[in-house]
Scaffold this motif. Structure first.
Motif, short mmCIF file in Angstrom:
data_model
loop_
_atom_site.label_atom_id
_atom_site.label_comp_id
_atom_site.label_asym_id
_atom_site.label_seq_id
_atom_site.Cartn_x
_atom_site.Cartn_y
_atom_site.Cartn_z
N PRO A 1 -12.65 -3.68 37.33
CA PRO A 1 -14.05 -4.46 37.31
C PRO A 1 -13.77 -5.97 37.56
CG PRO A 1 -14.19 -2.76 35.76
CD PRO A 1 -12.37 -2.76 36.22
N PRO A 2 -14.36 -6.65 38.44
CA PRO A 2 -15.54 -6.28 39.19
C PRO A 2 -15.44 -6.03 40.55
CG PRO A 2 -15.20 -8.96 39.17
CD PRO A 2 -14.28 -8.31 38.35
N TYR A 3 -14.39 -5.41 40.77
CA TYR A 3 -14.16 -4.73 41.87
C TYR A 3 -13.93 -5.56 43.08
CZ TYR A 3 -15.02 -0.74 39.01
OH TYR A 3 -15.05 -0.08 38.12
N GLU A 4 -13.12 -6.70 42.85
CA GLU A 4 -13.00 -7.96 43.83
C GLU A 4 -11.44 -8.49 43.88
OE1 GLU A 4 -15.32 -11.08 42.45
OE2 GLU A 4 -17.44 -10.11 42.81
N CYS A 5 -11.27 -8.83 45.07
CA CYS A 5 -9.76 -9.28 45.15
C CYS A 5 -9.91 -10.48 45.60
CB CYS A 5 -9.08 -8.24 46.30
SG CYS A 5 -7.74 -9.04 46.47
N GLN A 6 -9.33 -11.60 44.92
CA GLN A 6 -9.12 -13.04 45.53
C GLN A 6 -7.51 -13.31 45.35
OE1 GLN A 6 -11.71 -15.02 46.27
NE2 GLN A 6 -13.27 -13.27 45.93
N LEU A 7 -7.00 -13.71 46.60
CA LEU A 7 -5.55 -13.59 46.76
C LEU A 7 -5.17 -14.47 47.91
CD1 LEU A 7 -3.22 -11.91 45.61
CD2 LEU A 7 -3.35 -10.39 47.37
N ARG A 8 -4.11 -15.43 47.45
CA ARG A 8 -3.82 -16.27 48.35
C ARG A 8 -2.56 -15.64 49.05
NH1 ARG A 8 -4.40 -20.88 50.33
NH2 ARG A 8 -5.87 -21.60 48.59
N ILE A 9 -2.72 -15.49 50.45
CA ILE A 9 -1.69 -14.60 51.23
C ILE A 9 -0.79 -15.73 51.73
CG2 ILE A 9 -1.57 -13.27 53.24
CD1 ILE A 9 -3.21 -11.62 51.83
N HIS A 10 -1.12 -16.70 52.20
CA HIS A 10 -0.13 -17.49 52.90
C HIS A 10 -0.67 -18.83 52.41
CE1 HIS A 10 1.54 -19.68 56.47
NE2 HIS A 10 2.28 -18.72 56.31
N ALA A 11 0.29 -19.97 52.81
CA ALA A 11 0.03 -21.30 52.36
C ALA A 11 -1.41 -21.80 52.78
CB ALA A 11 1.31 -22.36 52.83
N THR A 12 -1.87 -21.39 53.73
CA THR A 12 -3.11 -21.66 54.40
C THR A 12 -4.21 -20.58 54.29
OG1 THR A 12 -2.37 -21.50 56.64
CG2 THR A 12 -2.19 -23.68 55.50
N ASN A 13 -3.91 -19.46 53.96
CA ASN A 13 -4.79 -18.49 54.22
C ASN A 13 -4.92 -17.62 53.01
OD1 ASN A 13 -5.42 -18.40 57.08
ND2 ASN A 13 -3.06 -17.94 57.03
N ALA A 14 -6.27 -17.30 52.62
CA ALA A 14 -6.67 -16.58 51.34
C ALA A 14 -7.23 -15.39 51.88
CB ALA A 14 -7.26 -17.55 50.57
N LEU A 15 -7.12 -14.13 50.87
CA LEU A 15 -8.19 -13.10 51.00
C LEU A 15 -9.10 -12.75 50.20
CD1 LEU A 15 -8.30 -10.34 52.60
CD2 LEU A 15 -6.28 -9.61 50.87
N SER A 16 -10.41 -12.72 50.51
CA SER A 16 -11.45 -12.30 49.72
C SER A 16 -12.16 -11.02 49.74
CB SER A 16 -12.60 -13.58 49.52
OG SER A 16 -11.92 -14.65 49.20
N LEU A 17 -11.92 -10.02 48.96
CA LEU A 17 -12.56 -8.73 49.46
C LEU A 17 -13.27 -8.14 48.27
CD1 LEU A 17 -9.40 -6.91 50.58
CD2 LEU A 17 -11.11 -7.54 52.02
N LYS A 18 -14.47 -7.41 48.49
CA LYS A 18 -15.19 -6.91 47.38
C LYS A 18 -15.80 -5.45 47.88
CE LYS A 18 -19.43 -7.56 45.03
NZ LYS A 18 -19.27 -8.15 43.48
#
Length: 142
Positions: free
Chosen positions: A74-91
Motif C-alpha cells: 500500500p498505496p500500490y504506487e511506484c515512484q522510482l528514479r530509473i536514470h539520471a534524467t528519467n523517473a517512473l511513476s506507476l499506480k
C-alpha cells in the motif's frame, strides 16, 4: 514491443514485459499499469538505449524488484528514479464499479444540428475533441 532500427542485430529490438500472478488474482487493475511500464521502457530505449546498452541494462536487476515491491505494498504506487534524467511513476488503480449499467436511449447524446459548422478555434479544446464522437450510439460514464 518491436523497435526497428539498423543499430540492432537483425534490425530490430524485440522485448516483452509482463506480470506473473496467482491464478485466483484479478488482473484487470494491473493492465493499464503494465501498458504504462512497457511504454516507459520503450521510451527509455529510444532516449538512452536503456535495454541495448550493457551498463543501463544491468540496472534492470535493481529496477524490476523495486517495481514489484512498491506495487505490492500500500498505496500500490511506484515512484522510482530509473536514470539520471528519467523517473517512473506507476499506480495500480482499483477496479471501478462492477457491471456496466443499462443506458437508455434518452441518455445518449445525439446531434440535432451539424455542430461542426459552429465550431471555432475559441471553443474549449476538450469539447472540440469530443464532438466527432457524438453520434447517437456512443456513451460515456463520468
Amino acid at each position: 514491443i518491436r523497435i526497428e532500427n539498423s543499430k540492432y542485430d537483425r534490425n530490430a529490438l524485440i522485448f516483452n514485459i509482463g506480470f506473473v500472478f496467482d491464478p485466483e488474482t484479478p488482473v484487470n487493475n494491473y493492465m493499464l499499469t503494465l501498458c504504462k511500464l512497457a511504454s516507459t521502457i520503450e521510451t527509455l530505449e529510444h532516449e538512452v538505449e536503456f535495454l541495448s546498452t550493457a551498463k543501463t541494462k544491468a540496472m534492470l536487476e535493481r529496477v524490476f524488484p523495486a517495481i514489484l515491491s512498491q506495487l505490492n505494498s500500500p498505496p500500490y504506487e511506484c515512484q522510482l528514479r530509473i536514470h539520471a534524467t528519467n523517473a517512473l511513476s506507476l499506480k495500480v488503480c482499483p477496479e471501478i464499479g462492477g457491471a456496466m449499467p443499462d443506458v437508455k436511449a434518452h441518455q445518449v447524446p445525439i446531434q440535432v444540428v451539424d455542430i461542426q459548422t459552429h465550431v471555432n478555434s475559441l471553443w474549449d479544446l476538450t469539447l472540440q475533441q469530443v464532438i466527432p464522437f457524438i453520434d447517437g450510439s456512443r456513451y460515456g460514464l463520468f
